[in-house]
Design a protein around this motif. Structure first.
Motif, PDB file in Angstrom:
ATOM      1  N   ALA A   1     105.386  19.138  15.498  1.00 42.10           N
ATOM      2  CA  ALA A   1     106.752  19.445  14.952  1.00 42.10           C
ATOM      3  C   ALA A   1     106.566  20.844  14.090  1.00 42.10           C
ATOM      4  N   PRO A   2     107.672  21.601  13.748  1.00 45.62           N
ATOM      5  CA  PRO A   2     107.774  22.595  12.896  1.00 45.62           C
ATOM      6  C   PRO A   2     107.032  22.651  11.661  1.00 45.62           C
ATOM      7  N   ASP A   3     107.050  21.326  10.780  1.00 43.43           N
ATOM      8  CA  ASP A   3     106.339  20.926   9.810  1.00 43.43           C
ATOM      9  C   ASP A   3     105.588  19.494  10.083  1.00 43.43           C
ATOM     10  N   PRO A   4     104.625  19.708  10.488  1.00 43.91           N
ATOM     11  CA  PRO A   4     103.907  18.211  10.918  1.00 43.91           C
ATOM     12  C   PRO A   4     103.739  17.296   9.540  1.00 43.91           C
ATOM     13  N   ASP A   5     103.396  17.766   8.439  1.00 44.48           N
ATOM     14  CA  ASP A   5     103.170  17.048   7.404  1.00 44.48           C
ATOM     15  C   ASP A   5     104.550  16.373   6.808  1.00 44.48           C
ATOM     16  N   LYS A   6     105.716  17.226   6.878  1.00 45.41           N
ATOM     17  CA  LYS A   6     106.914  16.687   6.599  1.00 45.41           C
ATOM     18  C   LYS A   6     107.600  15.573   7.433  1.00 45.41           C
ATOM     19  N   ALA A   7     107.274  15.734   8.964  1.00 49.68           N
ATOM     20  CA  ALA A   7     107.497  14.993  10.078  1.00 49.68           C
ATOM     21  C   ALA A   7     106.817  13.726   9.761  1.00 49.68           C
ATOM     22  N   LEU A   8     105.734  13.722   9.521  1.00 46.44           N
ATOM     23  CA  LEU A   8     104.845  12.428   9.055  1.00 46.44           C
ATOM     24  C   LEU A   8     105.226  11.640   7.808  1.00 46.44           C
ATOM     25  N   SER A   9     105.694  12.425   7.038  1.00 45.47           N
ATOM     26  CA  SER A   9     105.970  12.006   5.544  1.00 45.47           C
ATOM     27  C   SER A   9     107.377  11.282   5.689  1.00 45.47           C
ATOM     28  N   ALA A  10     108.174  11.672   6.588  1.00 42.52           N
ATOM     29  CA  ALA A  10     109.401  11.139   6.672  1.00 42.52           C
ATOM     30  C   ALA A  10     109.356   9.745   7.210  1.00 42.52           C
TER      31      ALA A  10
END
Length: 210
Positions: free
Chosen positions: A86-95
């Protein structure tokens, strides 16, 4: 794109099953990070509960969609790849933390809060395992120190309640035997306990000033 293609290959799955597989992918990523010592913010320990959710979700998907184990594995792998690319893996996981942990709590029992004596036994087992593998490494020494602190505090509590030193020794020995049996029972062992509680028990006690 791969995640979408995999999803289209199994159109018979319900939206709930698709979300369960997506959460399974998130849990797999988080559990792997945690196994390496990286405690991701917002996620509880998932070594046991995440694995249980993963297995149960996979079984349901197999039955619901008439899929093979390999097909379900590929669906989850595609979701893992989608999160990691994802463009921002950490953000995608956190969501996914909020909705996925809600699903987890609704289907898999929470970790057991261990007692002080159980924590002493758990850290004693951890010390034995690390010492056997690494000798008296820094990690082994830290675990031995924590186990000694917790054993000492359990002993003090027993004596303060009117017990004897022998009572304390017997209680700690029984706790070690019971925890060793659980570690070998094939039902999650010590991983089903909330180990973070043990580190809370081991924190320095506040000193009283007179």
């Amino acid at each position: 794109m791969q995640a979408q293609a995999q999803a289209q290959a199994a159109p018979q799955l319900t939206a709930q099953s698709r979300e369960d597989l997506r959460c399974s992918a998130a849990f797999a990523i988080v559990a792997l990070e945690q196994s390496g010592g990286d405690a991701l913010e917002g996620w509880p320990p998932l070594a046991v509960r995440g694995k249980t959710f993963f297995a149960d979700s996979g079984e349901r998907a197999m039955k619901e969609g008439a899929l093979t184990r390999e097909q379900v594995r590929d669906l989850i792998a595609a979701q893992v790849q989608a999160l990691q690319t994802a463009p921002d893996p950490d953000k995608a996981l956190s969501a996914l933390a909020g909705p996925c942990l809600a699903r987890l709590d609704a289907t898999v029992p929470p970790l057991i809060a261990p007692t002080l004596k159980q924590c002493a036994a758990i850290l004693g087992l951890a010390y034995n395992e690390v010492h056997a593998r690494e000798g008296m490494s820094t990690s082994a020494q830290d675990l031995k120190t924590l186990e000694s602190v917790l054993s000492s505090r359990e002993r003090e509590a027993i004596i303060a309640a009117g017990g004897s030193g022998d009572d304390a020794d017997r209680t700690l020995a029984q706790a070690r035997e019971a925890m060793a049996a659980e570690a070998a029972d094939g039902k999650g062992g010590v991983d089903k306990y909330d180990i973070a509680r043990c580190y809370e028990f081991a924190k320095p006690q506040e000193k009283s000033h007179y």
